[in-house]
Scaffold this motif. Structure first.
Motif, PDB file in Angstrom:
ATOM      1  N   ALA A  50       0.912  -1.131  -0.069  1.00 23.44           N
ATOM      2  CA  ALA A  50      -0.080   0.020   0.120  1.00 23.44           C
ATOM      3  C   ALA A  50       0.866   1.280   0.163  1.00 23.44           C
ATOM      4  O   ALA A  50       0.376   2.351  -0.440  1.00 23.44           O
ATOM      5  CB  ALA A  50      -0.785  -0.085   1.299  1.00 23.44           C
ATOM      6  N   ASN A  68       1.579   1.547  -7.075  1.00 22.60           N
ATOM      7  CA  ASN A  68       0.442   0.636  -6.734  1.00 22.60           C
ATOM      8  C   ASN A  68      -0.840   1.031  -7.559  1.00 22.60           C
ATOM      9  O   ASN A  68      -1.525   0.279  -7.892  1.00 22.60           O
ATOM     10  CB  ASN A  68       0.293   1.369  -5.183  1.00 22.60           C
ATOM     11  CG  ASN A  68      -1.130   0.459  -4.590  1.00 22.60           C
ATOM     12  OD1 ASN A  68      -1.982   0.782  -4.837  1.00 22.60           O
ATOM     13  ND2 ASN A  68      -0.741  -0.473  -3.778  1.00 22.60           N
ATOM     14  N   ASP A  72      -3.858  -1.467 -11.860  1.00 21.67           N
ATOM     15  CA  ASP A  72      -5.285  -2.014 -12.128  1.00 21.67           C
ATOM     16  C   ASP A  72      -5.439  -1.859 -13.691  1.00 21.67           C
ATOM     17  O   ASP A  72      -5.705  -2.810 -14.524  1.00 21.67           O
ATOM     18  CB  ASP A  72      -6.308  -1.052 -11.654  1.00 21.67           C
ATOM     19  CG  ASP A  72      -6.377  -1.289 -10.152  1.00 21.67           C
ATOM     20  OD1 ASP A  72      -7.033  -2.274  -9.860  1.00 21.67           O
ATOM     21  OD2 ASP A  72      -5.780  -0.238  -9.354  1.00 21.67           O
ATOM     22  N   ARG A  84      -6.729  -6.720  -5.481  1.00 27.01           N
ATOM     23  CA  ARG A  84      -6.460  -5.953  -4.342  1.00 27.01           C
ATOM     24  C   ARG A  84      -7.275  -6.391  -3.240  1.00 27.01           C
ATOM     25  O   ARG A  84      -8.413  -6.320  -2.882  1.00 27.01           O
ATOM     26  CB  ARG A  84      -7.336  -4.603  -4.489  1.00 27.01           C
ATOM     27  CG  ARG A  84      -6.382  -3.723  -5.417  1.00 27.01           C
ATOM     28  CD  ARG A  84      -6.697  -2.202  -5.469  1.00 27.01           C
ATOM     29  NE  ARG A  84      -5.849  -1.434  -6.452  1.00 27.01           N
ATOM     30  CZ  ARG A  84      -4.573  -1.132  -6.370  1.00 27.01           C
ATOM     31  NH1 ARG A  84      -4.037  -1.060  -5.138  1.00 27.01           N
ATOM     32  NH2 ARG A  84      -4.263  -0.406  -7.076  1.00 27.01           N
ATOM     33  N   THR A 142      -5.712  -0.569  -0.116  1.00 24.85           N
ATOM     34  CA  THR A 142      -5.113  -0.601  -1.349  1.00 24.85           C
ATOM     35  C   THR A 142      -3.891  -1.595  -1.533  1.00 24.85           C
ATOM     36  O   THR A 142      -3.478  -1.812  -2.625  1.00 24.85           O
ATOM     37  CB  THR A 142      -4.445   0.863  -1.720  1.00 24.85           C
ATOM     38  OG1 THR A 142      -3.640   1.148  -0.523  1.00 24.85           O
ATOM     39  CG2 THR A 142      -5.474   1.710  -1.605  1.00 24.85           C
ATOM     40  N   GLY A 144      -2.164  -5.138  -2.296  1.00 23.78           N
ATOM     41  CA  GLY A 144      -2.583  -5.980  -3.259  1.00 23.78           C
ATOM     42  C   GLY A 144      -1.724  -7.160  -3.587  1.00 23.78           C
ATOM     43  O   GLY A 144      -0.482  -7.582  -2.710  1.00 23.78           O
TER      44      GLY A 144
END
Length: 476
Positions: A50, A68, A72, A84, A142, A144
């Protein structure tokens, strides 16, 4: 002559190559191993942090936060697994609650959103298998998990299809600065380039020190891990860190994107940068520390152990940028944790440096999309029937543990930057990564490699070099 030579085909080197393939540049990546992702990238915690841990203002903090947020989009473009799942830093003593608050404040200084301190009741509702001695935790939504070698393979394939050249089994022996270029001397040939990017992992100090008077020192820090079968994969949903105490930093417990459970690592500084041996003492240490986190460790579900090396810089931060005394020599050194989390941002940072140095035109043919190998194990029965109609090889299961088909293995070999050895197939398809650890499928994968590459089974290797699987042939 190449415009750019990237030394090292780990997640940083391949990420940089992919970013630079957006421009009209003649790019070459040199890798001493037989494939991409064979160094630090293949053996780490697979965590996308994170960003609350790094010192505010450091490159680690800035690039972790930025990197980070890029996962996505990148995972969708390149079709690699990313989730995540969130992370927790657990605290075992009420006396240490102040340290947990300090960690939260540090994260907020770093610009990390959503951080929250959970009390014991909130925590146990979220993760019921945690040890009852835990009093509180810092929650970071956040955080992952990712598969680092699948990510790197995806980056490399996309870079390759956009024009980047890769040279494997190519070890750099020396780098010589000429007036307007560099001569990189390797075990295969001398290669000339206008600009060098040093992404050589634990060996980045050796590469830097060949050309620069500003010497750097990279310490190989070994970490050992235990990997558990998928039957233990639901033990926790979040990545669980331990709050550092006077007894040490502790170990993490995390699910993997493939459904396993992972525990580790410890941290041992070593001199031999090729030492990936695990030890009974080291594995015992991480399992003992993990008992602080979990009520019960499913010991019978351990299917393998492994070790990885982190490139620890004595400067205790990433070393990124052009050398002060060597024009066009750019370091990406000391990339330890959170290096994987920061990798997309590191690649973009180096991209900007190269653009300013070489001023290249955009590559208008650049295609950001890469499709991965279809995963039979993740398909519905209807999807399986359809793909078998298209390619009957998908109807032949080779790896029972991971449900990997012959079609997937052939695709792994034939696709751009295809597998050339057993471990290459393993990283691309998971054939051999299940409970039996290749006991059933390895001979069949050897047969397929030999057939597809038109070579003798005697020449098939585990990871290139002299790692031949078969040493003698019985003739009756």
């Amino acid at each position: 002559m190449f415009d750019v030579i990237v030394i090292g085909a780990g997640v940083i080197g391949c990420g940089v190559a992919r970013e630079l393939s957006k421009y009209n540049l003649n790019i070459c990546v040199l890798e001493k191993g037989s494939d991409v992702a064979v160094g630090t990238t293949k053996a780490n915690s697979a965590i996308v942090h994170a960003g609350h841990d790094a010192k505010p203002g450091s490159l680690k903090s800035v690039l972790n936060k930025k990197g980070n947020a890029m996962f996505d989009r990148l995972s969708k473009e390149l079709d690699f697994p990313f989730k995540r799942n969130g992370s927790l830093v657990v605290c075992f003593n009420k006396e240490d609650l102040g340290k947990l608050q300090e960690l939260k404040e540090r994260g907020e200084q770093n610009g990390i959103s959503g951080l929250k301190i959970l009390d014991k009741n909130e925590l146990m509702a979220m993760e019921p298998n945690l040890n009852s001695n835990i009093v509180a935790a810092l929650y970071a939504p956040t955080g992952g998990i990712v598969c680092p070698y699948e990510m790197t393979i995806a980056l490399a394939e996309n870079a390759f299809t956009n024009g980047v050249d890769f040279k494997f089994n190519c070890e750099v022996l020396d780098v010589v600065k000429e007036k307007d270029s560099f001569i990189v001397k390797t075990n295969l040939e001398d290669i000339e380039g206008r600009l060098i990017i040093n992404a050589a992992g634990v060996n980045a100090d050796s590469i830097n020190n060949m050309v620069s008077e500003n010497k750097i020192n990279i310490i190989a820090r070994k970490g050992e891990y235990c990997l558990f079968d998928k039957t233990a994969g639901k033990t926790v949903e979040k990545t669980i860190f331990q709050l550092p105490t006077k007894m040490g930093k502790g170990v993490l417990v995390t699910p993997t994107v493939d459904g396993n459970l992972l525990i580790g690592p410890n941290a041992i500084d070593i001199e031999d940068k090729g030492d990936l041996n695990t030890t009974g003492e080291g594995l015992g240490e991480i399992l003992e520390k993990a008992k602080l986190t979990l009520k019960n460790i499913p010991m019978r579900s351990i299917i393998t152990s492994f070790a990885g090396l982190r490139a620890h810089s004595t400067e205790d931060d990433f070393i990124i940028g052009e050398s002060e005394d060597v024009d066009n020599f750019i370091n990406a050194a000391g990339i330890e944790s959170p290096g994987l989390s920061s990798a997309p941002a590191i690649a973009e940072m180096i991209e900007n440096i190269v653009i300013n140095k070489l001023n290249p035109d955009k590559n208008h043919k650049f295609n950001p999309i890469r499709k991965g190998i279809p995963k039979f194990r993740e398909m519905s029965n209807e999807e399986r029937k359809e793909i078998i109609k298209i390619n009957p090889l998908y109807g032949n299961i080779i790896c029972r543990c991971e449900l990997v088909t012959e079609g997937e293995i052939v695709d792994a070999i034939r696709r751009p930057m295809g597998a050339r050895d057993l471990d290459g197939v393993k990283r691309r398809t998971r054939a051999g990564m299940g409970r039996c650890q290749s006991g059933f499928c390895s001979t069949k994968v050897v047969d397929i490699l030999a057939r597809e590459l038109n070579m003798s089974k005697m020449d098939v290797t585990k990871f290139g070099g002299k790692s031949n699987i078969l040493l003698n042939e019985n003739k009756r």
